[in-house]
Scaffold this motif. Structure first.
Motif, PDB file in Angstrom:
ATOM      1  N   ASP A  73       0.843  -1.188   0.000  1.00  0.00           N
ATOM      2  CA  ASP A  73       0.000   0.000   0.000  1.00  0.00           C
ATOM      3  C   ASP A  73       0.885   1.247   0.000  1.00  0.00           C
ATOM      4  OD1 ASP A  73       0.822   0.407   2.652  1.00  0.00           O
ATOM      5  OD2 ASP A  73      -1.017  -0.426   3.485  1.00  0.00           O
ATOM      6  N   TRP A  74       0.227   2.395  -0.079  1.00  0.00           N
ATOM      7  CA  TRP A  74       0.974   3.650  -0.211  1.00  0.00           C
ATOM      8  C   TRP A  74       1.966   3.854   0.934  1.00  0.00           C
ATOM      9  CZ3 TRP A  74       2.536   6.845  -3.683  1.00  0.00           C
ATOM     10  CH2 TRP A  74       3.099   8.056  -3.293  1.00  0.00           C
ATOM     11  N   SER A  75       1.612   3.457   2.135  1.00  0.00           N
ATOM     12  CA  SER A  75       2.513   3.667   3.276  1.00  0.00           C
ATOM     13  C   SER A  75       3.840   2.937   3.091  1.00  0.00           C
ATOM     14  CB  SER A  75       1.845   3.234   4.585  1.00  0.00           C
ATOM     15  OG  SER A  75       1.640   1.834   4.603  1.00  0.00           O
ATOM     16  N   GLU A  76       3.833   1.844   2.333  1.00  0.00           N
ATOM     17  CA  GLU A  76       5.071   1.114   2.061  1.00  0.00           C
ATOM     18  C   GLU A  76       5.831   1.706   0.880  1.00  0.00           C
ATOM     19  OE1 GLU A  76       4.522  -3.392   2.766  1.00  0.00           O
ATOM     20  OE2 GLU A  76       2.527  -2.585   2.266  1.00  0.00           O
ATOM     21  N   LEU A  77       5.159   2.496   0.082  1.00  0.00           N
ATOM     22  CA  LEU A  77       5.774   3.120  -1.085  1.00  0.00           C
ATOM     23  C   LEU A  77       6.338   4.500  -0.734  1.00  0.00           C
ATOM     24  CD1 LEU A  77       6.021   2.526  -4.185  1.00  0.00           C
ATOM     25  CD2 LEU A  77       3.977   3.909  -4.448  1.00  0.00           C
ATOM     26  N   ALA A  78       5.616   5.229   0.099  1.00  0.00           N
ATOM     27  CA  ALA A  78       6.027   6.581   0.483  1.00  0.00           C
ATOM     28  C   ALA A  78       7.347   6.529   1.243  1.00  0.00           C
ATOM     29  CB  ALA A  78       4.949   7.223   1.347  1.00  0.00           C
ATOM     30  N   GLN A  79       8.153   7.528   1.036  1.00  0.00           N
ATOM     31  CA  GLN A  79       9.411   7.603   1.766  1.00  0.00           C
ATOM     32  C   GLN A  79       9.646   9.023   2.268  1.00  0.00           C
ATOM     33  OE1 GLN A  79      12.152   5.994  -1.146  1.00  0.00           O
ATOM     34  NE2 GLN A  79      12.685   8.028  -1.807  1.00  0.00           N
ATOM     35  N   PRO A  80       8.831   9.430   3.245  1.00  0.00           N
ATOM     36  CA  PRO A  80       9.019  10.774   3.792  1.00  0.00           C
ATOM     37  C   PRO A  80      10.368  10.876   4.493  1.00  0.00           C
ATOM     38  CG  PRO A  80       7.522   9.508   5.156  1.00  0.00           C
ATOM     39  CD  PRO A  80       7.819   8.674   3.943  1.00  0.00           C
ATOM     40  N   LEU A  81      10.921  12.051   4.464  1.00  0.00           N
ATOM     41  CA  LEU A  81      12.196  12.295   5.123  1.00  0.00           C
ATOM     42  C   LEU A  81      11.924  12.675   6.569  1.00  0.00           C
ATOM     43  CD1 LEU A  81      15.254  12.541   4.731  1.00  0.00           C
ATOM     44  CD2 LEU A  81      14.886  14.943   4.135  1.00  0.00           C
ATOM     45  N   ASP A  82      12.463  11.906   7.484  1.00  0.00           N
ATOM     46  CA  ASP A  82      12.317  12.191   8.910  1.00  0.00           C
ATOM     47  C   ASP A  82      13.319  13.289   9.258  1.00  0.00           C
ATOM     48  OD1 ASP A  82      11.583  12.059  11.566  1.00  0.00           O
ATOM     49  OD2 ASP A  82      12.910  10.373  12.007  1.00  0.00           O
ATOM     50  N   VAL A  83      12.820  14.491   9.434  1.00  0.00           N
ATOM     51  CA  VAL A  83      13.685  15.642   9.675  1.00  0.00           C
ATOM     52  C   VAL A  83      13.706  15.946  11.170  1.00  0.00           C
ATOM     53  CG1 VAL A  83      14.080  18.075   9.169  1.00  0.00           C
ATOM     54  CG2 VAL A  83      13.131  16.573   7.405  1.00  0.00           C
ATOM     55  N   PRO A  84      14.874  15.817  11.794  1.00  0.00           N
ATOM     56  CA  PRO A  84      14.966  16.113  13.230  1.00  0.00           C
ATOM     57  C   PRO A  84      14.676  17.585  13.517  1.00  0.00           C
ATOM     58  CG  PRO A  84      17.022  15.154  12.384  1.00  0.00           C
ATOM     59  CD  PRO A  84      16.146  15.416  11.224  1.00  0.00           C
ATOM     60  N   ASP A  85      14.199  17.864  14.730  1.00  0.00           N
ATOM     61  CA  ASP A  85      13.962  19.246  15.139  1.00  0.00           C
ATOM     62  C   ASP A  85      15.251  20.042  14.978  1.00  0.00           C
ATOM     63  OD1 ASP A  85      11.344  18.740  15.782  1.00  0.00           O
ATOM     64  OD2 ASP A  85      11.750  18.412  17.921  1.00  0.00           O
ATOM     65  N   GLY A  86      15.122  21.227  14.443  1.00  0.00           N
ATOM     66  CA  GLY A  86      16.268  22.114  14.290  1.00  0.00           C
ATOM     67  C   GLY A  86      17.039  21.919  12.992  1.00  0.00           C
ATOM     68  N   ALA A  87      16.756  20.840  12.263  1.00  0.00           N
ATOM     69  CA  ALA A  87      17.460  20.620  11.001  1.00  0.00           C
ATOM     70  C   ALA A  87      16.976  21.635   9.978  1.00  0.00           C
ATOM     71  CB  ALA A  87      17.234  19.200  10.494  1.00  0.00           C
ATOM     72  N   ARG A  88      17.870  22.027   9.118  1.00  0.00           N
ATOM     73  CA  ARG A  88      17.538  23.026   8.094  1.00  0.00           C
ATOM     74  C   ARG A  88      17.355  22.311   6.753  1.00  0.00           C
ATOM     75  NH1 ARG A  88      21.986  27.135   8.001  1.00  0.00           N
ATOM     76  NH2 ARG A  88      23.274  25.302   8.230  1.00  0.00           N
ATOM     77  N   VAL A  89      16.164  21.795   6.562  1.00  0.00           N
ATOM     78  CA  VAL A  89      15.836  21.045   5.350  1.00  0.00           C
ATOM     79  C   VAL A  89      14.609  21.666   4.710  1.00  0.00           C
ATOM     80  CG1 VAL A  89      15.149  18.823   4.392  1.00  0.00           C
ATOM     81  CG2 VAL A  89      16.792  18.907   6.268  1.00  0.00           C
TER      82      VAL A  89
END
Length: 149
Positions: A73-89
């Motif tokens: 399903d989509w949750s296995e396809l999606a690859q969101p970037l886990d951005v830590p607090d304070g990261a500049r992304v």
């Protein structure tokens, strides 16, 4: 006399002007996202700007066939970037890069916006190979590389 908020705003603007330009990643597919994760793990204070020209959040193109077949399903396809607090992304989804000026170390988006970079990573994937088999040019024959396909 400047207010404390104005002084803070000026100080932040000065600090931003002194900071090195971000690492720019063109491509938010599996390779681009892996590069961003590695940068966040190894150099967490580095600013990163990620470009993806599709209108979709990052997903794993390699698993598109499995998704289309209903195996994942989509949750296995999606690859969101886990951005830590304070990261500049900053992720610029739906933005295409029109040109790269290596001498000036900047890219230009199709809309004209210019983005400076300290390092540039090209993770743009590939174009599907269509073998010279008779019939591949007929209506109803498609390549399959992204969600729009």
């Amino acid at each position: 006399m400047a207010t404390p908020a104005e002084i803070l705003e000026d100080a932040l603007a000065d600090a931003a002007a002194l900071a090195p330009p971000p690492v720019v990643i063109i491509g938010n597919g599996p390779v681009g996202m892996r590069a961003a994760r590695e940068l966040l793990d190894r150099l967490p204070s580095t600013a990163i700007v990620i470009y993806g020209d599709e209108q979709h959040e990052p997903y794993n193109r390699v698993r598109l066939s499995s998704w289309l077949a209903g195996e994942v399903d989509w949750s296995e396809l999606a690859q969101p970037l886990d951005v830590p607090d304070g990261a500049r992304v900053e992720q610029r989804v739906g933005y295409r890069v029109a040109s790269i000026d290596r001498e000036a170390k900047r890219i230009t988006e199709t809309g004209g916006r210019i983005q400076a970079y300290s390092k540039l990573i090209l993770a743009t994937g590939s174009t599907p190979f269509v073998p010279g088999i008779p019939g591949t040019d007929l209506d109803g024959v498609y390549t399959f590389r992204d969600l729009d396909d």
